[in-house]
Design a protein around this motif. Structure first.
Motif, mmCIF file in Angstrom:
data_model
loop_
_atom_site.group_PDB
_atom_site.id
_atom_site.type_symbol
_atom_site.label_atom_id
_atom_site.label_comp_id
_atom_site.label_asym_id
_atom_site.label_seq_id
_atom_site.Cartn_x
_atom_site.Cartn_y
_atom_site.Cartn_z
ATOM 1 N N MET A 39 34.425 52.149 34.226
ATOM 2 C CA MET A 39 34.419 50.598 34.538
ATOM 3 C C MET A 39 35.808 50.011 34.119
ATOM 4 S SD MET A 39 32.341 48.498 35.721
ATOM 5 C CE MET A 39 32.480 46.785 36.094
ATOM 6 N N GLU A 40 36.571 50.355 32.944
ATOM 7 C CA GLU A 40 37.819 49.843 32.985
ATOM 8 C C GLU A 40 38.666 50.328 33.891
ATOM 9 O OE1 GLU A 40 37.720 50.138 27.938
ATOM 10 O OE2 GLU A 40 38.903 51.652 29.126
ATOM 11 N N LEU A 41 38.609 51.361 34.550
ATOM 12 C CA LEU A 41 39.310 51.784 35.620
ATOM 13 C C LEU A 41 39.165 50.885 36.796
ATOM 14 C CD1 LEU A 41 39.826 55.791 35.379
ATOM 15 C CD2 LEU A 41 41.589 53.832 34.815
ATOM 16 N N PHE A 42 38.006 50.766 37.096
ATOM 17 C CA PHE A 42 37.431 50.007 38.253
ATOM 18 C C PHE A 42 37.725 48.725 38.081
ATOM 19 C CE2 PHE A 42 33.026 49.018 40.797
ATOM 20 C CZ PHE A 42 33.984 48.818 41.964
ATOM 21 N N THR A 43 37.735 47.952 36.949
ATOM 22 C CA THR A 43 38.179 46.658 36.788
ATOM 23 C C THR A 43 39.525 46.481 37.005
ATOM 24 O OG1 THR A 43 36.387 46.243 35.110
ATOM 25 C CG2 THR A 43 38.118 44.557 35.046
ATOM 26 N N PHE A 44 40.298 47.339 36.516
ATOM 27 C CA PHE A 44 41.897 47.314 36.477
ATOM 28 C C PHE A 44 42.233 47.266 38.108
ATOM 29 C CE2 PHE A 44 46.373 48.650 36.076
ATOM 30 C CZ PHE A 44 46.610 47.214 35.463
ATOM 31 N N ALA A 45 41.494 48.421 38.680
ATOM 32 C CA ALA A 45 41.767 48.586 40.351
ATOM 33 C C ALA A 45 41.401 47.318 40.981
ATOM 34 C CB ALA A 45 41.032 49.647 40.659
ATOM 35 N N ALA A 46 40.323 46.679 40.617
ATOM 36 C CA ALA A 46 40.154 45.398 41.113
ATOM 37 C C ALA A 46 41.269 44.253 40.720
ATOM 38 C CB ALA A 46 38.746 44.768 40.672
ATOM 39 N N ALA A 47 41.675 44.578 39.933
ATOM 40 C CA ALA A 47 42.796 43.305 39.112
ATOM 41 C C ALA A 47 44.056 43.640 40.034
ATOM 42 C CB ALA A 47 42.954 43.381 38.006
ATOM 43 N N LEU A 48 44.334 44.950 40.158
ATOM 44 C CA LEU A 48 45.435 45.247 41.104
ATOM 45 C C LEU A 48 45.396 45.120 42.676
ATOM 46 C CD1 LEU A 48 46.613 48.506 39.496
ATOM 47 C CD2 LEU A 48 47.739 46.424 39.481
ATOM 48 N N SER A 49 44.086 45.167 43.091
ATOM 49 C CA SER A 49 43.666 44.904 44.392
ATOM 50 C C SER A 49 43.704 43.349 44.736
ATOM 51 C CB SER A 49 42.376 45.291 44.805
ATOM 52 O OG SER A 49 42.311 46.896 44.919
ATOM 53 N N LEU A 50 43.308 42.471 43.863
ATOM 54 C CA LEU A 50 43.378 41.095 43.933
ATOM 55 C C LEU A 50 44.901 40.705 44.060
ATOM 56 C CD1 LEU A 50 41.748 38.442 44.202
ATOM 57 C CD2 LEU A 50 41.789 38.385 41.581
ATOM 58 N N ALA A 51 45.624 41.215 42.970
ATOM 59 C CA ALA A 51 47.105 40.943 43.233
ATOM 60 C C ALA A 51 47.786 41.263 44.334
ATOM 61 C CB ALA A 51 47.895 41.486 41.778
ATOM 62 N N ALA A 52 47.528 42.406 44.745
ATOM 63 C CA ALA A 52 48.292 42.939 46.055
ATOM 64 C C ALA A 52 47.600 42.065 47.215
ATOM 65 C CB ALA A 52 47.795 44.234 46.333
ATOM 66 N N HIS A 53 46.408 41.798 47.371
ATOM 67 C CA HIS A 53 45.664 41.168 48.364
ATOM 68 C C HIS A 53 46.149 39.597 48.216
ATOM 69 C CE1 HIS A 53 42.114 40.826 51.207
ATOM 70 N NE2 HIS A 53 42.598 39.554 50.848
ATOM 71 N N ALA A 54 46.572 39.174 47.217
ATOM 72 C CA ALA A 54 46.897 37.809 47.213
ATOM 73 C C ALA A 54 48.535 37.582 47.519
ATOM 74 C CB ALA A 54 46.696 37.269 45.665
ATOM 75 N N TRP A 55 49.213 38.582 47.167
ATOM 76 C CA TRP A 55 50.581 38.595 47.407
ATOM 77 C C TRP A 55 50.692 38.695 48.862
ATOM 78 C CZ3 TRP A 55 55.244 37.386 46.721
ATOM 79 C CH2 TRP A 55 56.034 37.765 47.418
ATOM 80 N N LEU A 56 50.243 39.729 49.713
ATOM 81 C CA LEU A 56 50.132 39.739 51.125
ATOM 82 C C LEU A 56 49.788 38.464 51.882
ATOM 83 C CD1 LEU A 56 49.282 43.439 51.499
ATOM 84 C CD2 LEU A 56 51.546 42.526 51.825
#
Length: 103
Positions: A39-56
């Motif tokens: 769940m920690e990895l899933f949460t951090f993957a979601a945070a990285l995904s949110l950052a990448a999605h927002a950046w693009l």
């Protein structure tokens, strides 16, 4: 492709959280859920995904609307400043997310 992949990860993460909340979880179960490494990895993957999605997404907006054609000579400088500010904000979000998950 990155926008679509990050959107799928975010859909899976928030869908899972929504289902978990709808099933009537209490604080102890919630804390136990977030104590698992997956769940920690899933949460951090979601945070990285949110950052990448927002950046693009923001990069697309900035390059479309903050141009010399629309704003004159100041367009390029404004676009560069906004991209820098967005980069710093998203980097701060990723660091804050890492500290929240593993701190």
């Amino acid at each position: 492709l990155v926008q679509r992949c990050t959107a799928v990860i975010l859909l899976a993460y928030f869908g899972f959280l929504g289902f978990t909340i709808a099933s009537g979880v209490d604080y102890l179960q919630w804390a136990q859920l977030f104590s698992h490494t997956w769940m920690e990895l899933f949460t951090f993957a979601a945070a990285l995904s949110l950052a990448a999605h927002a950046w693009l997404g923001m990069w697309g907006v900035f390059t479309d609307y903050l141009t010399e054609r629309l704003l004159g000579e100041k367009g390029t400088g404004l676009r560069t400043a906004m991209q820098g500010a967005t980069s710093l904000a998203l980097a701060g979000f990723v660091v804050w997310s890492a500290v929240s998950v593993w701190g």
